[in-house]
Design an enzyme around this catalytic site. Structure first.
Site, PDB file in Angstrom:
ATOM      1  N   ASP A  87     -64.421  32.221   6.900  1.00  0.00           N
ATOM      2  CA  ASP A  87     -64.118  30.992   6.499  1.00  0.00           C
ATOM      3  C   ASP A  87     -65.423  30.623   5.402  1.00  0.00           C
ATOM      4  OD1 ASP A  87     -62.206  30.779   8.032  1.00  0.00           O
ATOM      5  OD2 ASP A  87     -62.929  29.151   9.569  1.00  0.00           O
ATOM      6  N   TYR A 117     -64.710  32.202   2.116  1.00  0.00           N
ATOM      7  CA  TYR A 117     -63.655  31.193   1.352  1.00  0.00           C
ATOM      8  C   TYR A 117     -64.069  29.871   0.882  1.00  0.00           C
ATOM      9  CZ  TYR A 117     -58.945  28.910   0.991  1.00  0.00           C
ATOM     10  OH  TYR A 117     -58.127  28.136   0.428  1.00  0.00           O
ATOM     11  N   ASP A 118     -64.860  29.243   1.666  1.00  0.00           N
ATOM     12  CA  ASP A 118     -65.344  27.901   1.421  1.00  0.00           C
ATOM     13  C   ASP A 118     -66.091  28.074   0.096  1.00  0.00           C
ATOM     14  OD1 ASP A 118     -64.259  26.747   3.281  1.00  0.00           O
ATOM     15  OD2 ASP A 118     -65.988  26.763   4.609  1.00  0.00           O
ATOM     16  N   SER A 148     -26.096  20.437   9.788  1.00  0.00           N
ATOM     17  CA  SER A 148     -26.815  20.650  11.066  1.00  0.00           C
ATOM     18  C   SER A 148     -26.208  21.844  11.786  1.00  0.00           C
ATOM     19  CB  SER A 148     -27.074  19.433  11.979  1.00  0.00           C
ATOM     20  OG  SER A 148     -25.984  18.735  11.960  1.00  0.00           O
ATOM     21  N   GLU A 167     -32.712  34.234  15.389  1.00  0.00           N
ATOM     22  CA  GLU A 167     -34.127  33.692  14.902  1.00  0.00           C
ATOM     23  C   GLU A 167     -34.425  32.667  15.675  1.00  0.00           C
ATOM     24  OE1 GLU A 167     -33.900  32.267  11.040  1.00  0.00           O
ATOM     25  OE2 GLU A 167     -32.655  34.065  10.155  1.00  0.00           O
ATOM     26  N   LYS A 207     -35.644  29.011  16.820  1.00  0.00           N
ATOM     27  CA  LYS A 207     -35.533  27.805  16.265  1.00  0.00           C
ATOM     28  C   LYS A 207     -36.674  26.915  16.355  1.00  0.00           C
ATOM     29  CE  LYS A 207     -32.175  24.015  16.458  1.00  0.00           C
ATOM     30  NZ  LYS A 207     -32.986  23.108  16.574  1.00  0.00           N
ATOM     31  N   ASP A 221     -39.324  24.031  16.369  1.00  0.00           N
ATOM     32  CA  ASP A 221     -39.141  22.637  16.621  1.00  0.00           C
ATOM     33  C   ASP A 221     -40.366  21.968  15.668  1.00  0.00           C
ATOM     34  OD1 ASP A 221     -38.357  20.496  17.815  1.00  0.00           O
ATOM     35  OD2 ASP A 221     -39.385  20.652  19.506  1.00  0.00           O
ATOM     36  N   TYR A 261     -36.521  30.056   6.024  1.00  0.00           N
ATOM     37  CA  TYR A 261     -35.462  30.792   6.437  1.00  0.00           C
ATOM     38  C   TYR A 261     -34.084  30.901   5.867  1.00  0.00           C
ATOM     39  CZ  TYR A 261     -34.503  26.024   8.665  1.00  0.00           C
ATOM     40  OH  TYR A 261     -34.313  25.070   8.910  1.00  0.00           O
ATOM     41  N   LYS A 312     -27.035  33.540  13.840  1.00  0.00           N
ATOM     42  CA  LYS A 312     -26.380  33.365  12.288  1.00  0.00           C
ATOM     43  C   LYS A 312     -25.512  34.947  12.124  1.00  0.00           C
ATOM     44  CE  LYS A 312     -30.240  30.912  10.704  1.00  0.00           C
ATOM     45  NZ  LYS A 312     -31.406  30.860   9.855  1.00  0.00           N
ATOM     46  N   LYS A 359     -29.535  26.185  22.696  1.00  0.00           N
ATOM     47  CA  LYS A 359     -30.966  25.571  22.962  1.00  0.00           C
ATOM     48  C   LYS A 359     -31.164  25.711  24.551  1.00  0.00           C
ATOM     49  CE  LYS A 359     -31.061  21.604  21.300  1.00  0.00           C
ATOM     50  NZ  LYS A 359     -31.777  20.846  20.043  1.00  0.00           N
ATOM     51  N   CYS A 405     -47.062  -8.730  41.793  1.00  0.00           N
ATOM     52  CA  CYS A 405     -47.491  -8.022  40.674  1.00  0.00           C
ATOM     53  C   CYS A 405     -48.774  -7.429  41.094  1.00  0.00           C
ATOM     54  CB  CYS A 405     -47.499  -8.809  39.491  1.00  0.00           C
ATOM     55  SG  CYS A 405     -48.191  -7.826  38.023  1.00  0.00           S
ATOM     56  N   CYS A 416     -51.715  -8.960  38.612  1.00  0.00           N
ATOM     57  CA  CYS A 416     -51.839 -10.388  38.432  1.00  0.00           C
ATOM     58  C   CYS A 416     -51.540 -11.153  39.968  1.00  0.00           C
ATOM     59  CB  CYS A 416     -51.450 -11.094  37.283  1.00  0.00           C
ATOM     60  SG  CYS A 416     -49.426 -11.142  37.607  1.00  0.00           S
ATOM     61  N   CYS A 469     -42.376  -8.883  36.799  1.00  0.00           N
ATOM     62  CA  CYS A 469     -43.622  -9.786  37.089  1.00  0.00           C
ATOM     63  C   CYS A 469     -43.329 -11.205  36.444  1.00  0.00           C
ATOM     64  CB  CYS A 469     -44.866  -9.366  36.520  1.00  0.00           C
ATOM     65  SG  CYS A 469     -46.243 -10.505  36.480  1.00  0.00           S
ATOM     66  N   CYS A 516     -50.165 -12.912  32.819  1.00  0.00           N
ATOM     67  CA  CYS A 516     -50.356 -11.914  33.618  1.00  0.00           C
ATOM     68  C   CYS A 516     -50.962 -10.534  32.546  1.00  0.00           C
ATOM     69  CB  CYS A 516     -48.948 -10.664  33.834  1.00  0.00           C
ATOM     70  SG  CYS A 516     -49.232  -9.050  34.446  1.00  0.00           S
TER      71      CYS A 516
HETATM   72  S1  IVH Z   1     -30.546  27.743  10.082  1.00  0.00           S
HETATM   73  C1  IVH Z   1     -26.861  24.948   8.173  1.00  0.00           C
HETATM   74  N1  IVH Z   1     -32.499  28.565  11.196  1.00  0.00           N
HETATM   75  O1  IVH Z   1     -32.766  23.473  13.370  1.00  0.00           O
HETATM   76  C2  IVH Z   1     -28.099  24.923   8.743  1.00  0.00           C
HETATM   77  N2  IVH Z   1     -32.200  26.355  11.274  1.00  0.00           N
HETATM   78  O2  IVH Z   1     -30.101  21.948  13.983  1.00  0.00           O
HETATM   79  C3  IVH Z   1     -28.991  26.285   8.997  1.00  0.00           C
HETATM   80  N3  IVH Z   1     -34.175  24.967  12.472  1.00  0.00           N
HETATM   81  O3  IVH Z   1     -33.046  20.914  11.254  1.00  0.00           O
HETATM   82  C4  IVH Z   1     -29.946  26.167   9.569  1.00  0.00           C
HETATM   83  N4  IVH Z   1     -35.440  26.905  12.873  1.00  0.00           N
HETATM   84  O4  IVH Z   1     -34.139  22.924  10.284  1.00  0.00           O
HETATM   85  C5  IVH Z   1     -32.149  27.393  10.865  1.00  0.00           C
HETATM   86  N5  IVH Z   1     -34.761  29.702  11.930  1.00  0.00           N
HETATM   87  C6  IVH Z   1     -33.795  28.602  11.897  1.00  0.00           C
HETATM   88  C7  IVH Z   1     -34.229  27.414  12.184  1.00  0.00           C
HETATM   89  C8  IVH Z   1     -33.475  26.316  11.911  1.00  0.00           C
HETATM   90  C9  IVH Z   1     -35.236  25.547  13.141  1.00  0.00           C
HETATM   91  C10 IVH Z   1     -33.626  23.863  12.211  1.00  0.00           C
HETATM   92  C11 IVH Z   1     -33.062  23.004  11.249  1.00  0.00           C
HETATM   93  C12 IVH Z   1     -32.138  21.979  11.414  1.00  0.00           C
HETATM   94  C13 IVH Z   1     -32.108  22.238  12.948  1.00  0.00           C
HETATM   95  C14 IVH Z   1     -30.335  22.540  13.031  1.00  0.00           C
END
Ligand code: IVH
Length: 687
Positions: free
Chosen positions: A43, A46-47, A92, A121, A123, A125, A231, A300, A324, A418, A421, A436, A441
């Site tokens: 680091d 780099y700095d 989505s 892949e 997903k 969050d 992706y 996919k 999920k 309560c 109070c 309450c 309070c």
């Molecule tokens: S493919 C046509 N790949 O999940 C949509 N989505 O409900 C193709 N997400 O908000 C999406 N990781 O951004 C894809 N490896 C992944 C993902 C991914 C997270 C998210 C995506 C979207 C939500 C889909």
């Protein structure tokens, strides 16, 4: 020959070369660190590189370019995020929750295209972003928004170090999609910092990432260590698309890697649905070990030709599905059931648990919602219970392990008074909530003030629950209006309140006086008036005074305002104590009028001061001035420390010199020297 600032051309050429070299080296190390996760230097090393570059750029500001690594620190704050219309809508994904959903999906795919291979892949969050590059340079970045129109977060994305500002190949035009997220460790660190400052905590890494990216101040984004994985290639314009041979999702990911994007290395090639199910199981087992959060796997169809054949429905593609993960569960013991008093007096029973690890964090509380639910589930103090956390909500008790009862367990009784109070607790007919009835309070007061300061309300940074409790305890405030009468001496006496935090808090309070009327109305905490209704009321009445005088019938005229809301507003306004508080707020200078809405043109350059020097090649001076003014900026004839931009054309003279001198002396922190091309980019934003 000498240049205008006195260096010989030769010296300048050397500096330019050194700067180029530094930028290239820093970019390489950013790539090793943020994309490959394999740093090659320390680091400190780099700095040192970064510092040398910063110093050179400070000395030769004309050599600063927008894609220099130094520009990742983030420019001046914006007044509002602009919008970007996506060229293709962001769809989505349909969800699946178990093996049979996955088999159904596979069946539909095979009905459509025959045998198929899949790519599975993780997903991520986080939050979706769409980036556009032209000739290899990042030109825009947007959030998903409603799928059609997103927010323009280009300036913020530029500060995210794993987002390439320039691609390794100068593709004429490409749009990619990915997920911006915050690693668990960075999230924990951020929340610790915020707790120490008394700021509101983020509920989870995804909220923290969203709050950090959807920011008006890019410097805040820069300080938050966001990361990203990409992706998807939405489209690519190049001379020879066929030569790239991107015919599958797997190849698309490889190509993204080749361009320098961070791509999650973890993926499964599956040739049957059984392998897909296996991959999803493995994902579930691995999720807790990852340094970031995932909420499922994405399956996919690998072949892009088959994807095309399958097509999309109105909302989601037929060639992909999200799997999920089930909510994560853990077993622990209920040590106590306490009551939390909310700002409207509702008493929410909460189980205090023996601390247990769940979904990557330690859990010591779970909500029990209300008395009826406790009865229904028969939760007793001392019981062993299964708890679960679904998504990002507060953990809840799923069921009691009755076989583990010893007979020592105690049944919970809703108290008649309560706990905070001592006022009478009532449960109205038809309501699950116990309340309450104490008008004074202290818990309701405390929660009301916390609400007043919260982000959607008056958004007072640094005024979190801990500070509110301290202020009340010290007797410094009795209601929300008292906040605006706090002096620095008052704050100085509080524990853990340094001089800096005190200054920041006072500044945040002063700033909040200028909030919109809708924020104030929401902040007052009128029952049934959420942030949406507050906006409607602000727009309709235009001032707090008008709202105060509004009759029940007038309120009912307002769209979206029903009987309950109208009655609640009238009751609130009639209460003498509320009237006093509103009066004190007004006297303190808190804005109580709806601001006249901004002109129809977006004003991304509001209050920015420009100086034009030299001859622009494609615009005359009048045009340039008009463009600046139409966006809210001003044009001045001389450079001073208040200037924001000096736009440099051909044969620029003394104004450029003056600007350089101001920058290198550090006297003009916000001054930037830009050329015609950069100027044009600036005035085109937002699209
Ligand atoms: S493919 C046509 N790949 O999940 C949509 N989505 O409900 C193709 N997400 O908000 C999406 N990781 O951004 C894809 N490896 C992944 C993902 C991914 C997270 C998210 C995506 C979207 C939500 C889909």
């Amino acid at each position: 020959m000498k240049s205008s600032s006195g260096e010989s051309e030769k010296e300048l050429a050397e500096v330019r070369q050194r700067i180029d070299r530094l930028r290239q080296t820093i970019r390489e190390h950013d790539y090793y660190y943020y994309v490959l996760d394999q740093p090659r230097i320390t680091d400190a090393e780099y700095d040192a590189l970064m510092q040398e570059l910063q110093e050179l750029e400070a000395k030769y500001p004309a050599l600063i370019v927008p894609d220099s690594p130094t520009q990742r620190v983030g420019g001046a704050p914006l007044t509002a995020l602009g919008t970007i219309r996506h060229r293709y809508p962001l769809l989505s994904l349909a969800n699946s929750f178990g093996e049979s959903d996955l088999r159904d999906f596979d069946r539909r795919v095979r009905q459509g295209v025959g045998e198929a291979q899949y790519l599975v892949e993780p997903k991520i969050d986080g939050l979706t972003v769409a980036l556009v590059y032209e000739n290899g340079e990042l030109i825009s970045g947007a959030t998903r928004g409603d799928g059609e129109v997103g927010e323009d977060v280009t300036q913020n994305l530029r500060t995210v170090r794993s987002v390439p500002l320039r691609l390794k190949e100068a593709v004429p035009r490409i749009e990619v999609r990915g997920e911006v997220f915050m690693a668990r460790a960075d999230f924990e660190r951020l929340n610790q910092q915020r707790e120490a400052q008394g700021a509101a905590l983020f509920a989870n890494p995804r909220n923290a990432a969203a709050g950090s990216l959807r920011q008006l101040d890019p410097r805040v984004t820069a300080s938050r260590r966001l990361r990203a994985f990409f992706y998807q290639i939405l489209y690519i314009e190049t001379q020879e698309p066929a030569a790239l041979r991107i015919d599958s999702q797997a190849k698309a990911l490889e190509y993204l890697e080749r361009l320098g994007f961070p791509v999650n290395p973890w993926r499964y090639h599956c040739s049957s649905v059984d392998e897909v199910i296996e991959a999803c199981r493995e994902g579930e087992l691995k999720r807790d070990e990852l340094p970031y959060e995932i909420d499922g796997m994405v399956i996919k169809v690998d072949s892009l030709a088959q994807q095309q054949q399958l097509g999309v429905t109105a909302k989601s593609p037929r060639w992909a599905i999200a799997y999920k993960f089930p909510a994560q569960q853990a077993v622990t013991r209920v040590e106590e059931i306490i009551l939390r008093v909310g700002r409207t007096g509702v008493l929410t029973p909460t189980a205090l648990l023996q601390p247990v690890r769940l979904a990557g964090s330690t859990v010591s509380k779970a909500t029990l919602h209300n008395e009826d639910i406790i009865r229904e589930k028969d939760v007793r103090i001392g019981d062993w219970v299964t708890i679960q956390k679904a998504g990002d909500v507060i953990p809840e008790v799923v069921k009691v392990l009755k076989e583990r009862r010893t007979g020592e367990e105690r049944v919970f009784q809703m108290p008649a008074q309560c706990p905070e109070c001592g006022s009478r607790v009532v449960r109205l007919a038809g309501e699950a909530a116990a309340r309450c009835t104490g008008a004074a309070c202290p818990a309701q007061l405390r929660e009301g003030i916390i609400h007043f300061a919260s982000r959607e309300a008056m958004n007072i940074e640094g005024l979190g629950p801990a500070v509110v409790a301290q202020l009340l305890k010290a007797g410094l405030i009795q209601d929300v209006a008292d906040l605006y009468y706090l002096r620095k001496e008052d704050l100085a006496g509080l524990a853990r309140m340094g001089e800096k935090s005190a200054d920041n808090l006072l500044q945040a309070l002063a700033k909040s006086k200028g909030n919109r009327l809708s924020q104030l109305i929401f902040a007052l905490g009128i029952r049934y008036v959420g942030s949406r209704v507050a906006r409607v009321l602000a727009e309709h009445f235009g001032s707090l005074d008008k709202l105060k005088q509004a009759t029940y019938d007038e309120l009912r005229q307002v769209p979206e305002v029903g009987d309950k809301i109208a009655a609640s507003v009238v009751a609130f306004m009639q209460e003498q104590q509320n009237q006093r508080v509103m009066e004190k707020l007004e006297q303190a200078g808190v804005n109580t009028r709806e601001k006249v809405t901004a002109p129809t043109e977006p004003q991304p350059l509001k209050d920015k001061v420009f100086v034009l020097t030299g001859t622009l090649s494609t615009l005359n001076r009048k045009e340039a001035e008009r463009l600046i003014e139409a966006r809210g900026g001003r044009v001045s004839s001389s450079v001073s420390k208040n200037t924001d931009y000096v736009v440099v054309g051909e044969e620029a003279g003394s104004k450029l010199e003056k600007a350089r001198a101001l920058i290198s002396s550090g006297k003009a922190p916000s001054l930037q020297i830009i050329n015609e091309e950069e100027f044009k980019r600036l005035i085109e934003l937002p699209k």
